[in-house]
Scaffold this active site. Structure first.
Site, short mmCIF file in Angstrom:
data_model
loop_
_atom_site.label_atom_id
_atom_site.label_comp_id
_atom_site.label_asym_id
_atom_site.label_seq_id
_atom_site.Cartn_x
_atom_site.Cartn_y
_atom_site.Cartn_z
N LEU A 135 9.68 58.51 28.09
CA LEU A 135 10.49 57.31 27.89
C LEU A 135 10.55 56.95 26.78
CD1 LEU A 135 10.54 57.85 30.83
CD2 LEU A 135 9.73 55.67 31.36
N ASP B 179 6.13 60.93 15.68
CA ASP B 179 4.80 60.75 15.25
C ASP B 179 4.69 60.29 13.90
OD1 ASP B 179 3.85 62.03 17.39
OD2 ASP B 179 3.97 63.89 16.78
#
Lengths: 427, 427
Positions: free
Chosen positions: B306, B152
């Site tokens: 993914l 993040d």
């Protein structure tokens, strides 16, 4: 000097068109067509490309590929998607819409087009076949050669289909990587991971996910194929068993997974231009089903276009075959072969050897090649060693594009238009 | 021979633990820790790893990394996800759950652990900080050093965070490739493509999608950030404008996109172990919204795991920084620095130059770094050149793993357990 009967005919132009869903390597086929045509200047004049495929052909919106540099055409080999634009536009039967076929022949006449290369799947091979017939009947014979393309790998008579090997590689690698992620976290977090992949009626792409694991204990633990009717209880029991045995469960699900009555698990209810149901969203459907039955924390991924556009991880074998199909199409055409499609012929699997064959378009048109039953394990949830032997060579090798500033340096065409000669026509 | 006062202290063991969501490069940090520790045999004995992170530490389920070959440890550098297992498990405050902290100190004592390396995000830095405090108060001083990790990119005091550069590269490339696909098909098919990416409260990952286009006319045409309150009418008007101007519209949406009242667009209603709302599915929400307002054909993708597991396309810069953070953590520890975290310090953006700094854990703990407002365009839908200058170096270069049979040859650890010495404890 005496003009002999052997003097070669005046070269005629060619039209190349991309059709249907694009792939990571369809432009490699385009490069194969264009570069090879440039080697036959006595037979082929210019190669035009339909802007957005057959729509451009109908609207006389043609791109002059001779205005593209050699570097750009070479760069098509490593550029995904349809550089000239593709189209989901199916010509109706000749009896239902003769005007469109006649218009195409008019456009061909106006631009002295003697060769038509149609780069697509089953529907497109049907169109190319019909065009070769109607050209004949209208007194304007045109050499129509198909160039196989479909990520679904569902064309018959060819061992595999360009576009498939790269999506297979993407799906196998993504399944492997996501599975490592889930295995890392399963103790305290996600227990079930669902990955939705393409494949409307044929499970080839889902099967490729199976290459991520070497045996039944390695993920993916469950593959759901369109060829195997979905049975909810059996499926849910298997999920529970996997979580018990391995601590987690990875599922690869084909978008075309359906129950025995033919109902897709994720029927969005809308139809595409070909009248097919638009699918999408079976991943979350499956994940929610598991959550409600067992309460496991889940995650799901829907790769969608990412899988078929992923040129960065394309299979070298696939790129080579895509190029070879474009090249062979031109060679067939200049040999006077009409209404045919080049094919990939497998000579051996280990080591992998293949060569180029051909098949009449009439045979290919509208036939779908599904997974043979003996490629799927008896329980319907996995792939057999026979399937592995088939799939494994197709994801072999890498052919990475050049990079600039951390991103692939894909090429873009100039797309110079050919001057129009006909009145407008609305596709 | 006289024993001197300068005789080095007996080496003490180290504990390494992975925490929270894993990444493509967290194992590169592990390799950095383990390989560097092996260079300080006078200070550091064995490096143990918690099996499933802090859970393994609490349960005395430790992996002896000295039983892994040099090749395996080296291979961690190119293997995604958490090789030793990670955990979503947050220790409560010391006053609320003193028993867990005391248990950790017991385990540390039992295995002569003098160094604790905690590889995670904000929450984990808080835990490491508390452990260093309580060790002190219980008379068992322990050197706690954080190793930054979060896809993040929301850790403060470090220019960027290992894990982010690779997910950024994946998202930028995937957006570029899918956009080429949509552009090819838009004439007759999909007009709107929505790609959902991670980022609960910070829009860094969504911003990386913006690198796919070089200017406002190139996709992605719209980015939706958690930092910008979602306004439906303004958004829908922009989508329509894009389809009118460019023929299609590509949208990158952060999972954390929310309206002004703080409501996530895709609130699944379930909470994760940290009490955070489990998100997922904003992609289809946005796509359906567009369909209902404008009727455009759409596709959507949800990359989910993914994106953070995609080691095959990892950023070289990211891999190097991940390794460097692990290495620096050990170096700080052997220098006697306690309760600190190494950081990436940017020296210049063009050319990109960085070095290693450090920051006290007390400062990092539980602070989130969001996108600065001047990294987002005035209309809230794109990234500024200042943002580009920040992001671009982080996706620089490739560091592909070795391949075998068409798949990355990721390593797996043997994971030999350290003999337990304490009574059981259930985490």
């Amino acid at each position: 000097m005496k003009k002999t009967a052997n003097k070669p005919a005046k070269p005629r132009n060619a039209l190349y068109a991309q059709s249907g869903g694009v792939s990571a390597v369809i432009n490699a086929s385009a490069a194969g067509v264009i570069e090879t045509a440039r080697k036959y200047p006595r037979q082929i004049g210019k190669v035009y490309a339909g802007r957005h495929g057959i729509v451009g052909a109908l609207e006389e919106d043609l791109i002059d590929t001779s205005r593209e540099s050699r570097a750009t055409i070479r760069g098509l080999r490593y550029t995904p998607a349809g550089a000239f634009g593709s189209a989901r536009y199916k010509l109706k039967g000749i009896d239902k819409n003769r005007a469109e076929y006649e218009r195409l022949i008019e456009v061909f006449k106006a631009h002295d087009i003697g060769y038509f290369f149609y780069n697509g799947g089953n529907d497109s091979m049907d169109t190319a076949h019909k065009l070769s017939q109607i050209g004949e009947s209208l007194g304007y014979p045109i050499t129509c050669v198909g160039v196989p393309k479909t990520v679904d790998n569902d064309l018959p008579f060819t061992d595999c289909c360009p576009g498939f090997g790269s999506v297979a590689k993407y799906v196998a690698i993504s399944t492997l990587e996501a599975s490592l992620d889930v295995a890392s976290m399963a103790r305290t977090s996600t227990k079930v991971f669902v990955m939705e992949v393409m494949g409307r009626h044929a499970g080839w792409i889902a099967a490729a996910g199976g290459l991520a694991g070497r045996n039944a204990s390695e993920p993916p633990h469950i593959i759901l194929f369109p060829e195997i009717p979905f049975e909810q209880e059996k499926f849910l029991a298997r999920v529970k068993q996997c979580v018990t045995d391995f601590g987690y469960c990875v599922i690869v699900v084909s978008e075309g997974t359906a129950t025995a009555d033919g109902k897709f698990l994720a029927d969005a209810g809308t139809l595409d231009a070909f009248g097919h149901t638009q699918l999408g969203g079976v991943g979350p459907v499956i994940a929610n089903m598991v959550k409600q039955a067992h309460g496991y924390k889940y995650h799901w991924a829907v790769a969608d276009y990412l899988q078929r556009a992923a040129r960065h991880i394309a299979s070298k074998v696939d790129v080579e075959q895509a190029y070879a199909m474009g090249k062979a199409a031109v060679e067939l055409a200049v040999q006077g072969r009409n209404s045919v499609m080049p094919t990939v012929v497998r000579k051996s699997s280990r080591p992998y050897k293949w060569t180029v064959g051909s098949v009449p378009l009439a045979k290919v048109a509208n036939v779908e090649k599904k997974m043979p039953r003996d490629y799927i394990t008896a329980d319907g949830f996995g792939i057999t060693s026979k399937c592995r032997l088939y799939l494994s060579p197709l994801i072999g090798g890498g052919d990475p594009p050049p990079y600039k500033d951390g991103l692939p340096a894909y090429v873009r065409i100039k797309g110079v238009s050919v001057k129009k000669k006909l009145p407008p026509f609305k596709a």
